[in-house]
Design a protein around this motif. Structure first.
Motif, PDB file in Angstrom:
ATOM      1  N   ILE A  53       1.068  13.074  40.648  1.00 38.36           N
ATOM      2  CA  ILE A  53       1.669  12.515  39.441  1.00 38.36           C
ATOM      3  C   ILE A  53       0.745  12.690  38.230  1.00 38.36           C
ATOM      4  N   GLY A  54      -0.539  12.566  38.458  1.00 35.07           N
ATOM      5  CA  GLY A  54      -1.500  12.745  37.361  1.00 35.07           C
ATOM      6  C   GLY A  54      -1.445  14.147  36.784  1.00 35.07           C
ATOM      7  N   LYS A  55      -1.335  15.154  37.667  1.00 35.84           N
ATOM      8  CA  LYS A  55      -1.300  16.537  37.196  1.00 35.84           C
ATOM      9  C   LYS A  55      -0.003  16.821  36.432  1.00 35.84           C
ATOM     10  N   VAL A  56       1.099  16.246  36.938  1.00 37.61           N
ATOM     11  CA  VAL A  56       2.378  16.486  36.253  1.00 37.61           C
ATOM     12  C   VAL A  56       2.336  15.823  34.884  1.00 37.61           C
ATOM     13  N   TYR A  57       1.814  14.613  34.834  1.00 42.33           N
ATOM     14  CA  TYR A  57       1.720  13.911  33.556  1.00 42.33           C
ATOM     15  C   TYR A  57       0.829  14.673  32.583  1.00 42.33           C
ATOM     16  N   LEU A  99       8.292   9.847  36.009  1.00 45.68           N
ATOM     17  CA  LEU A  99       7.605  10.446  37.154  1.00 45.68           C
ATOM     18  C   LEU A  99       7.374   9.382  38.225  1.00 45.68           C
ATOM     19  N   THR A 100       7.627   9.787  39.463  1.00 45.09           N
ATOM     20  CA  THR A 100       7.384   8.881  40.607  1.00 45.09           C
ATOM     21  C   THR A 100       6.702   9.669  41.703  1.00 45.09           C
ATOM     22  N   GLU A 101       5.705   9.057  42.311  1.00 44.45           N
ATOM     23  CA  GLU A 101       5.057   9.730  43.442  1.00 44.45           C
ATOM     24  C   GLU A 101       5.980   9.718  44.640  1.00 44.45           C
ATOM     25  N   VAL A 102       6.078  10.873  45.298  1.00 44.41           N
ATOM     26  CA  VAL A 102       6.826  10.961  46.547  1.00 44.41           C
ATOM     27  C   VAL A 102       5.972  11.709  47.551  1.00 44.41           C
ATOM     28  N   ALA A 103       6.481  11.828  48.763  1.00 43.24           N
ATOM     29  CA  ALA A 103       5.675  12.414  49.843  1.00 43.24           C
ATOM     30  C   ALA A 103       5.197  13.828  49.503  1.00 43.24           C
ATOM     31  N   ASP A 104       6.114  14.683  49.001  1.00 41.21           N
ATOM     32  CA  ASP A 104       5.702  16.085  48.781  1.00 41.21           C
ATOM     33  C   ASP A 104       5.195  16.365  47.377  1.00 41.21           C
ATOM     34  N   GLY A 105       4.987  15.317  46.604  1.00 39.60           N
ATOM     35  CA  GLY A 105       4.507  15.591  45.246  1.00 39.60           C
ATOM     36  C   GLY A 105       4.969  14.523  44.273  1.00 39.60           C
ATOM     37  N   THR A 106       5.665  14.949  43.256  1.00 38.51           N
ATOM     38  CA  THR A 106       6.097  14.012  42.213  1.00 38.51           C
ATOM     39  C   THR A 106       7.552  14.270  41.889  1.00 38.51           C
ATOM     40  N   ARG A 107       8.336  13.228  41.900  1.00 39.46           N
ATOM     41  CA  ARG A 107       9.708  13.383  41.455  1.00 39.46           C
ATOM     42  C   ARG A 107       9.738  13.215  39.952  1.00 39.46           C
ATOM     43  N   MET A 108      10.352  14.146  39.285  1.00 32.71           N
ATOM     44  CA  MET A 108      10.486  14.084  37.843  1.00 32.71           C
ATOM     45  C   MET A 108      11.963  13.959  37.497  1.00 32.71           C
ATOM     46  N   LEU A 109      12.282  12.965  36.725  1.00 33.91           N
ATOM     47  CA  LEU A 109      13.638  12.817  36.221  1.00 33.91           C
ATOM     48  C   LEU A 109      13.574  13.004  34.711  1.00 33.91           C
ATOM     49  N   LEU A 110      14.264  14.015  34.236  1.00 30.56           N
ATOM     50  CA  LEU A 110      14.282  14.309  32.802  1.00 30.56           C
ATOM     51  C   LEU A 110      15.685  14.054  32.289  1.00 30.56           C
ATOM     52  N   SER A 111      15.806  13.222  31.289  1.00 32.71           N
ATOM     53  CA  SER A 111      17.100  12.960  30.675  1.00 32.71           C
ATOM     54  C   SER A 111      17.023  13.323  29.208  1.00 32.71           C
ATOM     55  N   HIS A 112      17.998  14.075  28.767  1.00 26.13           N
ATOM     56  CA  HIS A 112      18.054  14.445  27.349  1.00 26.13           C
ATOM     57  C   HIS A 112      19.371  13.897  26.830  1.00 26.13           C
ATOM     58  N   THR A 113      19.290  12.922  25.961  1.00 27.92           N
ATOM     59  CA  THR A 113      20.482  12.175  25.559  1.00 27.92           C
ATOM     60  C   THR A 113      20.580  12.073  24.043  1.00 27.92           C
ATOM     61  N   GLY A 114      21.705  11.522  23.625  1.00 27.70           N
ATOM     62  CA  GLY A 114      21.845  11.243  22.204  1.00 27.70           C
ATOM     63  C   GLY A 114      22.680  12.265  21.474  1.00 27.70           C
ATOM     64  N   PHE A 115      23.371  13.098  22.225  1.00 30.05           N
ATOM     65  CA  PHE A 115      24.232  14.078  21.575  1.00 30.05           C
ATOM     66  C   PHE A 115      25.508  13.385  21.104  1.00 30.05           C
ATOM     67  N   ALA A 116      26.004  13.861  19.967  1.00 29.91           N
ATOM     68  CA  ALA A 116      27.182  13.219  19.394  1.00 29.91           C
ATOM     69  C   ALA A 116      28.411  13.465  20.253  1.00 29.91           C
ATOM     70  N   THR A 117      28.507  14.703  20.772  1.00 32.35           N
ATOM     71  CA  THR A 117      29.688  15.022  21.594  1.00 32.35           C
ATOM     72  C   THR A 117      29.247  15.817  22.807  1.00 32.35           C
ATOM     73  N   ALA A 118      30.118  15.865  23.765  1.00 32.70           N
ATOM     74  CA  ALA A 118      29.820  16.651  24.971  1.00 32.70           C
ATOM     75  C   ALA A 118      29.606  18.112  24.602  1.00 32.70           C
TER      76      ALA A 118
END
Lengths: 105, 138
Positions: free
Chosen positions: B15-19, B94-113
């Motif tokens: 997680i440190g390296k990903v961060y 970022l969350t530590e998991v067994a095989d490394g780091t889980r990364m959840l990226l959310s990009h939000t705030g768009f006016a329309t789909a």
């Protein structure tokens, strides 16, 4: 520049040529092959793309090779793509960096 | 179609390296653009309220860091130069998991789909999308 690009790309053949060149250089013959066009007709299409600054041509021996210009590549990117692809491709590069990093920074 | 983009990956590093990869400009400059052919420059002041600039060839994106919580969370605004778009928002968790780091990226705030889908600065030439805009078949 954007309106020239738009005009140049508002044709299915030219759009296909740009698509083909985005995957690598091609000779005029290679570009013409998938389309049922005469050589002069394809030359004319490529000319429009050259005038719009999207494509460059160079002579290699007796053939003419066409390339997508880097500036155009970036400009074409402005029109294309979607955010999911954008981030997936970017994160792919992050993954490569993390996977390949052996210098223990 | 959503007005939000979510990417989830398990990355092969701590997680440190990903961060670090997300917050050190020298590391960001090695991956933070979908097109490796573009000249990439990154300037980032990674603290709440700090700002960043990323230049990907001719394309420039800027924003401000909204939340900086090492090594788990990073939230920042996102706006391309040369557009009138409202800034959007990117969250990286970022969350530590067994095989490394889980990364959840959310990009939000768009006016329309459609804005979310047609994000202008995409990569991977998708001729079909441009063709759809122009009303031609390829």
């Amino acid at each position: 520049m954007l309106s020239r690009t738009f005009g140049a790309l508002a044709d299915p053949t030219r759009l296909a040529v740009v698509g083909r060149l985005s995957r690598g250089d091609a000779t005029m013959g290679e570009l013409a092959e998938p389309h049922r066009l005469t050589a002069p007709a394809m030359t004319k299409h490529v000319g429009v793309l050259v005038d719009a600054g999207l494509v460059s041509r160079r002579r290699v021996g007796r053939t003419v090779v066409c390339s997508l210009r880097p500036e155009a590549f970036a400009e074409v990117e402005q029109w294309l793509g979607d955010l999911t692809t954008y981030w997936n491709s970017t994160v792919d590069r992050l993954e490569e960096l993390l996977r390949g990093d052996g210098d223990g920074h | 179609m959503d007005t939000e983009i979510r990417i989830e990956r398990v990355l092969p590093a701590t997680i440190g390296k990903v961060y670090d990869a997300w917050t050190r400009p020298d590391l960001l400059a090695r991956w933070y653009c979908p097109n490796p052919k573009l000249d990439l420059k990154v300037d980032a002041d990674v603290r709440a309220g700090g700002s960043y600039v990323v230049e990907m060839g001719p394309h420039v994106v800027r924003g401000t860091y909204l939340e900086v919580d090492p090594p788990r969370r990073l939230v920042f605004s996102w706006k391309w130069d040369g557009t009138d778009d409202e800034p959007t928002r990117v969250e990286v968790e970022l969350t530590e998991v067994a095989d490394g780091t889980r990364m959840l990226l959310s990009h939000t705030g768009f006016a329309t789909a459609e804005d979310a889908a047609n994000h202008r600065m995409g990569w991977a030439p998708e001729i079909e999308r441009l063709a759809a805009v122009l009303g031609v078949r390829v």
